[in-house]
Design an enzyme around this catalytic site. Structure first.
Site, PDB file in Angstrom:
ATOM      1  N   HIS A   1     -11.822   1.568   7.846  1.00 52.61           N
ATOM      2  CA  HIS A   1     -11.667   0.171   8.107  1.00 52.61           C
ATOM      3  C   HIS A   1     -12.892  -0.673   8.187  1.00 52.61           C
ATOM      4  CE1 HIS A   1      -6.990   0.685   8.889  1.00 52.61           C
ATOM      5  NE2 HIS A   1      -7.660   2.032   9.083  1.00 52.61           N
TER       6      HIS A   1
ATOM      7  N   ASN B   1      -9.542   5.875  11.622  1.00 56.72           N
ATOM      8  CA  ASN B   1      -8.730   6.746  12.387  1.00 56.72           C
ATOM      9  C   ASN B   1      -8.434   8.220  11.856  1.00 56.72           C
ATOM     10  OD1 ASN B   1      -8.165   4.518  14.007  1.00 56.72           O
ATOM     11  ND2 ASN B   1      -6.790   3.639  12.294  1.00 56.72           N
TER      12      ASN B   1
ATOM     13  N   HIS C   1     -10.103   7.024   4.912  1.00 59.46           N
ATOM     14  CA  HIS C   1     -10.559   5.638   4.502  1.00 59.46           C
ATOM     15  C   HIS C   1     -11.280   5.059   5.813  1.00 59.46           C
ATOM     16  CE1 HIS C   1      -6.605   5.895   6.355  1.00 59.46           C
ATOM     17  NE2 HIS C   1      -6.851   4.538   6.996  1.00 59.46           N
TER      18      HIS C   1
ATOM     19  N   ARG D   1      -8.493  -4.949   0.002  1.00 52.54           N
ATOM     20  CA  ARG D   1      -7.990  -5.555   0.787  1.00 52.54           C
ATOM     21  C   ARG D   1      -6.772  -4.674   1.697  1.00 52.54           C
ATOM     22  NH1 ARG D   1     -11.170  -9.902   1.824  1.00 52.54           N
ATOM     23  NH2 ARG D   1     -12.369 -10.509  -0.087  1.00 52.54           N
ATOM     24  N   ASP D   2      -6.835  -4.730   2.945  1.00 51.56           N
ATOM     25  CA  ASP D   2      -5.673  -4.128   3.699  1.00 51.56           C
ATOM     26  C   ASP D   2      -4.442  -5.001   3.506  1.00 51.56           C
ATOM     27  OD1 ASP D   2      -5.464  -1.752   6.361  1.00 51.56           O
ATOM     28  OD2 ASP D   2      -3.810  -3.464   6.019  1.00 51.56           O
ATOM     29  N   ILE D   3      -3.238  -4.401   3.275  1.00 46.43           N
ATOM     30  CA  ILE D   3      -1.869  -5.207   2.995  1.00 46.43           C
ATOM     31  C   ILE D   3      -1.714  -5.932   4.106  1.00 46.43           C
ATOM     32  CG2 ILE D   3      -0.248  -3.373   3.579  1.00 46.43           C
ATOM     33  CD1 ILE D   3       0.815  -4.035   0.703  1.00 46.43           C
TER      34      ILE D   3
ATOM     35  N   VAL E   1      -2.067   6.836   6.972  1.00 44.88           N
ATOM     36  CA  VAL E   1      -2.292   7.337   5.945  1.00 44.88           C
ATOM     37  C   VAL E   1      -3.175   8.566   5.664  1.00 44.88           C
ATOM     38  CG1 VAL E   1      -2.843   6.729   3.383  1.00 44.88           C
ATOM     39  CG2 VAL E   1      -1.763   5.079   4.794  1.00 44.88           C
TER      40      VAL E   1
HETATM   41  P1  AMP Z   1      -4.615   3.904   9.249  1.00 42.47           P
HETATM   42  O1  AMP Z   1      -3.654   4.016  10.404  1.00 42.47           O
HETATM   43  O2  AMP Z   1      -6.132   4.205   9.559  1.00 42.47           O
HETATM   44  O3  AMP Z   1      -4.087   5.386   8.500  1.00 42.47           O
HETATM   45  O4  AMP Z   1      -4.550   2.860   8.250  1.00 42.47           O
HETATM   46  C1  AMP Z   1      -3.624   2.705   7.215  1.00 42.47           C
HETATM   47  C2  AMP Z   1      -3.730   1.346   6.870  1.00 42.47           C
HETATM   48  O5  AMP Z   1      -3.374   1.223   5.458  1.00 42.47           O
HETATM   49  C3  AMP Z   1      -2.820  -0.022   7.515  1.00 42.47           C
HETATM   50  O6  AMP Z   1      -3.746  -0.801   8.095  1.00 42.47           O
HETATM   51  C4  AMP Z   1      -2.100  -0.262   6.481  1.00 42.47           C
HETATM   52  O7  AMP Z   1      -1.765  -1.743   6.705  1.00 42.47           O
HETATM   53  C5  AMP Z   1      -2.919  -0.105   5.289  1.00 42.47           C
HETATM   54  N1  AMP Z   1      -2.072  -0.079   3.860  1.00 42.47           N
HETATM   55  C6  AMP Z   1      -0.953   0.649   3.850  1.00 42.47           C
HETATM   56  N2  AMP Z   1      -0.381   0.565   2.488  1.00 42.47           N
HETATM   57  C7  AMP Z   1      -1.453  -0.230   2.124  1.00 42.47           C
HETATM   58  C8  AMP Z   1      -1.359  -0.858   0.649  1.00 42.47           C
HETATM   59  N3  AMP Z   1      -0.356  -0.389  -0.304  1.00 42.47           N
HETATM   60  N4  AMP Z   1      -2.444  -1.503   0.279  1.00 42.47           N
HETATM   61  C9  AMP Z   1      -3.273  -1.857   1.156  1.00 42.47           C
HETATM   62  N5  AMP Z   1      -3.424  -1.403   2.653  1.00 42.47           N
HETATM   63  C10 AMP Z   1      -2.468  -0.534   2.780  1.00 42.47           C
END
Ligand code: AMP
Length: 129
Positions: free
Chosen positions: A114, A99, A112, A34-36, A108
């Site tokens: 979403h 993305n 990944h 799950r996204d944080i 990140v």
């Molecule tokens: P992106 O902008 O596509 O790289 O999305 C990165 C996603 O990672 C964002 O939606 C963040 O909320 C999520 N995220 C960052 N750190 C964590 C974490 N420790 N656990 C879960 N989700 C995270």
């Protein structure tokens, strides 16, 4: 094409078990959690276990086994969470997105996808004009 992977990114740390996560599913080549900072009632990230920066890197250099496993994992998550809008699952639907790079606004640098659902998600992108 030479892709530069940073093994200190936060998803690499999650995959190494250095940072906790709320796991939904794990396969040989993918971890879903799950996204944080959820943007919808359901917001799950499906992360490949291999060191790939983005979708382009993954498609260029991952094995067939990794590509199949990763994509199947996405389907398993949508089924497990009851999002599938088909007759058998009767879910309300979902959106998958990945993305990449500056214009994709990728935060990140580890591939990944979403999975978003649980509410009507609106238009895919804002109009620029
Ligand atoms: P992106 O902008 O596509 O790289 O999305 C990165 C996603 O990672 C964002 O939606 C963040 O909320 C999520 N995220 C960052 N750190 C964590 C974490 N420790 N656990 C879960 N989700 C995270």
């Amino acid at each position: 094409m030479a892709y530069k992977y940073d093994s200190e990114n936060i998803f690499a740390k999650i995959l190494r078990g250095e940072i906790p996560n709320d796991t939904v599913l794990e396969t040989d080549h993918a971890l879903a959690f799950r996204d944080i900072a959820p943007q919808a009632p359901v917001h799950v990230l499906v992360v490949c276990k291999g060191p790939y920066v983005n979708f382009d890197h993954f498609i260029d250099e991952a094995s067939e086994e990794e590509i199949v496993d990763f994509n199947r994992a996405i389907g398993q998550v949508t089924a497990r969470l009851g999002l599938n809008p088909d007759e058998a699952h009767d879910g309300t639907g979902y959106r998958i997105l990945s993305n990449s790079g500056a214009h994709g606004m990728q935060d990140v640098p580890h591939l990944h996808v979403h999975i978003l659902g649980g509410r009507k998600l609106g238009r895919l992108v804002e109009r620029a004009d």
